[in-house]
Design an enzyme around this catalytic site. Sequence first.
Site, PDB file in Angstrom:
ATOM      1  N   LYS A 221       0.820  -1.213   0.000  1.00 36.72           N
ATOM      2  CA  LYS A 221       0.000   0.000   0.000  1.00 36.72           C
ATOM      3  C   LYS A 221       0.855   1.264   0.000  1.00 36.72           C
ATOM      4  O   LYS A 221       2.047   1.239   0.311  1.00 36.72           O
ATOM      5  CB  LYS A 221      -0.962  -0.009   1.188  1.00 36.72           C
ATOM      6  CG  LYS A 221      -2.121  -0.989   0.999  1.00 36.72           C
ATOM      7  CD  LYS A 221      -3.161  -0.887   2.094  1.00 36.72           C
ATOM      8  CE  LYS A 221      -4.373  -1.759   1.766  1.00 36.72           C
ATOM      9  NZ  LYS A 221      -5.399  -1.732   2.833  1.00 36.72           N
ATOM     10  N   ARG A 255      -3.347 -10.298   5.267  1.00 33.37           N
ATOM     11  CA  ARG A 255      -3.940 -10.319   3.926  1.00 33.37           C
ATOM     12  C   ARG A 255      -2.907  -9.721   2.963  1.00 33.37           C
ATOM     13  O   ARG A 255      -2.579  -8.536   3.059  1.00 33.37           O
ATOM     14  CB  ARG A 255      -5.241  -9.496   3.911  1.00 33.37           C
ATOM     15  CG  ARG A 255      -5.956  -9.490   2.565  1.00 33.37           C
ATOM     16  CD  ARG A 255      -7.236  -8.661   2.644  1.00 33.37           C
ATOM     17  NE  ARG A 255      -7.948  -8.633   1.369  1.00 33.37           N
ATOM     18  CZ  ARG A 255      -7.728  -7.752   0.405  1.00 33.37           C
ATOM     19  NH1 ARG A 255      -6.802  -6.795   0.573  1.00 33.37           N
ATOM     20  NH2 ARG A 255      -8.414  -7.779  -0.715  1.00 33.37           N
TER      21      ARG A 255
END
Length: 272
Positions: A221, A255
Amino acid sequence: MTINCLGNLIDLSSPKVMGILNVTPNSFYDGGKFSNEKDILNQVEKMLLDGATFIDIGAYSSKPNAAFVSEEEEINRLLPVLNAVLKSFPETLISIDTFRSNVAKIAVENGACIINDISAGSLDDNMFLIVADLQVPYIMMHMKGNPQTMQSLTQYENITKEMLFYFSEKVAKARSFGINDLIIDPGFGFAKTMEQNFEVLNNLELFQMLELPVLIGVSRKSMIYKVLETSAEFALNGTTVLNTIALQKDAAILRVHDVKEAIECIKLVNQL
């Protein structure tokens, strides 16, 4: 700490890995990469062999300012992939990344066993009712607004305190509907500035007071690659660093896009 997936009790006292399978053309890292059945099945096989316990399939990109996708389009993207994966790997525990109750219902009827909702029921009034009816584990993420508006909604007096209150309310509501297996996701990158993301990560152990498994999704991210002044493509090492910190603060599920490296994280932190 266990969750029930298709009659199997999954023990989350030892952290598990959830592999990400985006079947959207516009996800921030792997959008469009898995556009045909062969590539999709090869990727799923790799993630399973690398040690993923769950595969999370998403057919609606939730990156900031992502384009709206109709429910019909989401289902049309999702179902062929779900059916193909379960045909080739019938024992796979599949999570569905959706905030729409009808998509959740159709996916579970076709073999999925977890619902991963970025809105924790805020974007579909029927979600809690459907999940309770389906009796599947439910991942509730923290977010304000929707993918189109969330980055303008980053005003908090005390972000950790407000998130704990948010989850307390969501958990109480879910319990009132009879939802048994709950997992919380702090929602890194969703209605949070980069500084707020790191503040939440720094306070992650406080979420243990909710007495629920915590899922962490920081994989590649912008909170990583902006600090490192690079791109998502080169953010694997940074992902590993933050996953390690999350594990030391009792994260139960990672995740990730890169399963092998996440499994290595878990093995090394467990050795401590």
